[in-house]
Each structure stands twice: as C-alpha cells, then as structure tokens.
Motif scaffolding. Structure first.
Motif, PDB file in Angstrom:
ATOM      1  N   PRO A 132      91.727 -15.708  43.904  1.00  0.00           N
ATOM      2  CA  PRO A 132      92.140 -15.833  43.006  1.00  0.00           C
ATOM      3  C   PRO A 132      91.828 -14.628  42.127  1.00  0.00           C
ATOM      4  N   GLU A 133      90.695 -13.833  42.028  1.00  0.00           N
ATOM      5  CA  GLU A 133      90.629 -13.014  41.201  1.00  0.00           C
ATOM      6  C   GLU A 133      90.706 -11.245  41.418  1.00  0.00           C
ATOM      7  N   SER A 134      90.485 -11.865  43.387  1.00  0.00           N
ATOM      8  CA  SER A 134      91.024 -10.484  44.368  1.00  0.00           C
ATOM      9  C   SER A 134      92.982 -10.814  43.584  1.00  0.00           C
ATOM     10  N   LEU A 135      93.362 -11.727  43.798  1.00  0.00           N
ATOM     11  CA  LEU A 135      94.921 -11.546  43.623  1.00  0.00           C
ATOM     12  C   LEU A 135      95.430 -10.865  41.913  1.00  0.00           C
ATOM     13  N   GLY A 136      94.290 -11.693  41.135  1.00  0.00           N
ATOM     14  CA  GLY A 136      95.016 -11.188  39.970  1.00  0.00           C
ATOM     15  C   GLY A 136      94.145  -9.547  39.398  1.00  0.00           C
ATOM     16  N   LYS A 137      93.574  -8.768  40.024  1.00  0.00           N
ATOM     17  CA  LYS A 137      93.519  -7.624  40.134  1.00  0.00           C
ATOM     18  C   LYS A 137      94.146  -6.768  40.803  1.00  0.00           C
ATOM     19  N   MET A 138      94.718  -7.598  42.462  1.00  0.00           N
ATOM     20  CA  MET A 138      95.873  -6.473  42.579  1.00  0.00           C
ATOM     21  C   MET A 138      97.114  -6.510  41.826  1.00  0.00           C
ATOM     22  N   LEU A 139      97.536  -7.846  41.461  1.00  0.00           N
ATOM     23  CA  LEU A 139      98.400  -7.649  40.228  1.00  0.00           C
ATOM     24  C   LEU A 139      98.444  -6.863  38.599  1.00  0.00           C
ATOM     25  N   ILE A 140      97.570  -6.526  38.752  1.00  0.00           N
ATOM     26  CA  ILE A 140      97.801  -5.434  37.578  1.00  0.00           C
ATOM     27  C   ILE A 140      96.895  -3.788  38.173  1.00  0.00           C
ATOM     28  N   THR A 144      90.864  -3.560  44.210  1.00  0.00           N
ATOM     29  CA  THR A 144      90.384  -5.315  44.391  1.00  0.00           C
ATOM     30  C   THR A 144      90.647  -5.130  46.277  1.00  0.00           C
ATOM     31  N   PHE A 145      89.887  -6.074  46.934  1.00  0.00           N
ATOM     32  CA  PHE A 145      90.592  -6.689  48.500  1.00  0.00           C
ATOM     33  C   PHE A 145      91.805  -7.316  48.433  1.00  0.00           C
ATOM     34  N   LEU A 146      92.749  -6.579  49.502  1.00  0.00           N
ATOM     35  CA  LEU A 146      93.664  -6.641  49.735  1.00  0.00           C
ATOM     36  C   LEU A 146      94.366  -7.890  50.269  1.00  0.00           C
ATOM     37  N   PRO A 147      95.140  -8.508  49.949  1.00  0.00           N
ATOM     38  CA  PRO A 147      95.453 -10.237  51.157  1.00  0.00           C
ATOM     39  C   PRO A 147      95.244  -8.874  52.306  1.00  0.00           C
ATOM     40  N   ALA A 148      94.663  -9.249  54.078  1.00  0.00           N
ATOM     41  CA  ALA A 148      95.079  -8.981  54.828  1.00  0.00           C
ATOM     42  C   ALA A 148      95.696  -7.966  56.211  1.00  0.00           C
ATOM     43  N   ILE A 177      99.840 -15.641  50.511  1.00  0.00           N
ATOM     44  CA  ILE A 177      98.930 -14.996  52.279  1.00  0.00           C
ATOM     45  C   ILE A 177      99.864 -13.413  52.345  1.00  0.00           C
ATOM     46  N   VAL A 178     101.201 -14.036  52.450  1.00  0.00           N
ATOM     47  CA  VAL A 178     101.868 -12.562  52.826  1.00  0.00           C
ATOM     48  C   VAL A 178     102.909 -12.567  51.808  1.00  0.00           C
ATOM     49  N   GLY A 179     104.368 -13.182  51.388  1.00  0.00           N
ATOM     50  CA  GLY A 179     105.490 -13.104  50.754  1.00  0.00           C
ATOM     51  C   GLY A 179     104.739 -12.423  49.156  1.00  0.00           C
ATOM     52  N   THR A 180     104.554 -13.050  48.572  1.00  0.00           N
ATOM     53  CA  THR A 180     104.628 -12.352  47.009  1.00  0.00           C
ATOM     54  C   THR A 180     103.097 -11.468  47.179  1.00  0.00           C
ATOM     55  N   PRO A 181     102.207 -11.242  47.791  1.00  0.00           N
ATOM     56  CA  PRO A 181     101.533  -9.751  48.172  1.00  0.00           C
ATOM     57  C   PRO A 181     102.391  -8.437  48.256  1.00  0.00           C
ATOM     58  N   ILE A 182     102.799  -8.883  49.108  1.00  0.00           N
ATOM     59  CA  ILE A 182     103.724  -7.575  50.095  1.00  0.00           C
ATOM     60  C   ILE A 182     104.791  -7.030  49.245  1.00  0.00           C
ATOM     61  N   SER A 183     105.002  -8.654  48.618  1.00  0.00           N
ATOM     62  CA  SER A 183     106.068  -7.308  46.740  1.00  0.00           C
ATOM     63  C   SER A 183     105.871  -6.739  46.345  1.00  0.00           C
ATOM     64  N   LEU A 184     104.935  -7.559  45.572  1.00  0.00           N
ATOM     65  CA  LEU A 184     104.004  -6.582  44.432  1.00  0.00           C
ATOM     66  C   LEU A 184     103.703  -5.220  44.891  1.00  0.00           C
ATOM     67  N   LEU A 185     103.048  -4.939  46.677  1.00  0.00           N
ATOM     68  CA  LEU A 185     103.171  -3.806  46.741  1.00  0.00           C
ATOM     69  C   LEU A 185     103.945  -2.665  46.836  1.00  0.00           C
ATOM     70  N   LEU A 186     105.198  -3.209  47.323  1.00  0.00           N
ATOM     71  CA  LEU A 186     105.541  -2.527  48.044  1.00  0.00           C
ATOM     72  C   LEU A 186     106.703  -1.869  46.187  1.00  0.00           C
TER      73      LEU A 186
END
Length: 303
Positions: A132-140, A144-148, A177-186
């Motif tokens: 959760p800390e990695s995902l939270g940092k990615m969000l803002i 951080t370490f991005l989901p692989a 793991i995939v859908g939510t993180p890639i949507s944020l990154l793109l």
C-alpha cells in the motif's frame, strides 16, 4: 522512460526484443553498481507449493536476475506451510542487510491471506510494487516502486514509440496489480502518458461500444480469448496482459498458451498488438529487475 531506441515498424509489439534491450541496460547499470559497492543487487523469491505456471514464472525471474548480474535465490515452502511461518520468513528477509528485494509469487494457497503477506514485505524491498505504501506514493507521484506489470507495459509502449498523448486508452480490468495502476500511469503527464483513460470491468454496460472507442486497449480481464475483432477499432494498439493454458491435443504438451485477446482474429485490425506468449510477461520481468536495481541503489548508495 528511455527514448533513444529506434524500433522497427509497429505491428507486433515484441516483448522479447524490448526486454533484451532493457536487460542490457540493466546489466550495465548493475555492473557499475557492483564496481562501486562490491556487492550485487540481491533478489529473493518465495514460492509456496508447486503450481506449474508459478514454477515457470519463478524460474524465468531467477534466470533473468542472474543474467543481468544480480544475486538471486529461491525460498520454497510446501503448500501446507502455515501463514505464521511464511510471515516469519518475510520478517527474516526484511531484516537481512544482504537482501535488496523480496518477491512472493502469487497466487498463494487459500489458507494464507495474500493481503497480509503483501503488507508484511518492507516497502524498502517491495520490488513487485504491491505494498500500500508503494501504491500510495505512485498515486501522488512520489518516487516509488511501480507495480511490475504496469511498469513493463509503460516501457513496452516507450520502446515502440506508441503515441499516447491525447489518445483514448480503455483499460479492461480494475485490479490493484494491473488495471488501476496502469490507468493512473497513462493519465499522468509524461511520455508515455497524457491519455484520457476509461476503466471497464465486469459491471460495465455496453462494453463493446466503449472498447471500440479505444486508441489504446489494455486487456487484463483474466478470461482466455475474451476480446474479439468486433470489440476493437481499426488501427488500435492492443496490449494483452492475460496468459492462459488451454487444451490442445495437437501439441506435445497437451496445451497452448493464449491471452485475453483472440489474437489471430484481432491482430489484422491493429496498429500494434502484444503477443502471448512473448509480450507483457517478459516486460513484467523487466519491471521487476528495474525495481530490484533501484532498491539496491537506495539501500546502498548515498542519496
């Protein structure tokens, strides 16, 4: 993201070719890290049980880690291992000065709570990017370490110079793991990035209407050959995240590997498409290796 590669004409987004490029880059950086510090980045993978697909994934991760100059080891448990014992091993690895990255291969047996295991891994060694800390940092937008897997997808898009700015990206699947993180990154400012993103899922109505609007379609639904030609617009870029074994009596193995996309039917319509196998899976390993190298640098080199 790297932008100094001149790819061949887009069509098949060959994960093997892209992964080899990035692994050469990682190997150079790892060699320089070892020269400066006297140690190699060290990844430990934990495997519970003997699931065939997991065995294959883990073997590939170990092989590729060693290829780029990392130390890598495997910790095995029977599928009867208690949750307490597994968490205890994670605690031990968290405390180790030698270990830079910890990866627990999923899925786990039903009696072990995956979320509890993910949260037990130190965020400093969370090279799968699931904590959760990695995902939270990615969000803002913090380092951080991005989901692989999303990390690997972004690198694949960058390697093939897929134009993303102002494009409509439709993501099928909303997992953490995939859908939510890639949507944020793109959707984020950058290259790749600056997309307008729509997330679809099992409750989405008129799914085909939405997917046909996609300039870029990322499919992570976990259903073999779910996406057919009538769901894709002409010239779209399709990224297939799924991988499944289906019975095939004509193969010596008795099965063949397919993705979430019906490749033979969809590919002729696409401006670019990632194959299965040979696509996103190989790039996921790239994301993992990049995270492990970064973990080693953060833990060892002065900031």
């Amino acid at each position: 993201m790297r932008s100094n590669v001149k790819p061949e004409k887009m069509g098949i987004l060959d994960g093997k070719k892209a992964a080899e490029y990035y692994k050469e880059e990682i190997a150079r950086e790892a060699a320089e890290f070892t020269r400066r510090t006297g140690k190699k980045p060290y990844l430990v993978t934990i495997l519970v049980g003997n699931n065939g697909a997991s065995e294959t994934y883990v073997a590939s991760k170990l092989r590729n880690s060693e290829k780029v100059g990392f130390n890598a080891s495997l910790v095995r448990f029977e599928d009867t291992v208690t949750e307490e014992a597994l968490l205890g091993k994670i605690d031990e690895l968290n405390a180790s000065e030698e270990v830079d990255g910890i990866l627990v291969q999923l899925p786990l047996p039903a009696h072990i709570e995956e979320k509890k295991v993910i949260m037990r891994i130190s965020p400093l060694k969370d090279v799968d990017g699931f904590h959760p800390e990695s995902l939270g940092k990615m969000l803002i937008g913090l380092p951080t370490f991005l989901p692989a897997t999303p990390y690997g997808i972004m690198e694949l898009l960058d390697y093939y110079k897929v134009e993303t700015e102002g494009k409509h990206c439709v993501v099928m699947g909303r997992s953490n793991i995939v859908g939510t993180p890639i949507s944020l990154l793109l959707s984020r400012q950058g290259n790749p990035g600056n997309c307008t993103v729509t997330i679809t899922h099992s409750r989405t109505k008129d799914l085909e209407t939405i997917t046909r609007q996609a300039d870029i379609l990322i499919v992570a639904v976990g259903r073999p050959e779910f996406v057919t030609a009538d769901m894709v617009t002409e010239g779209a870029v399709v990224i297939d995240v799924g991988i499944h074994r289906i019975a095939d009596k004509n193969r010596k193995s008795g099965y063949r590997l397919v993705g979430d996309v019906k490749f033979d039917e969809v590919a002729p319509k696409c401006g670019g498409i990632s194959p299965v196998p040979g696509g996103v899976g190989l790039m996921t390993i790239v994301g993992l290796l990049k995270n492990t190298l970064e973990a080693a640098k953060r833990r060892t080199l002065p900031s």
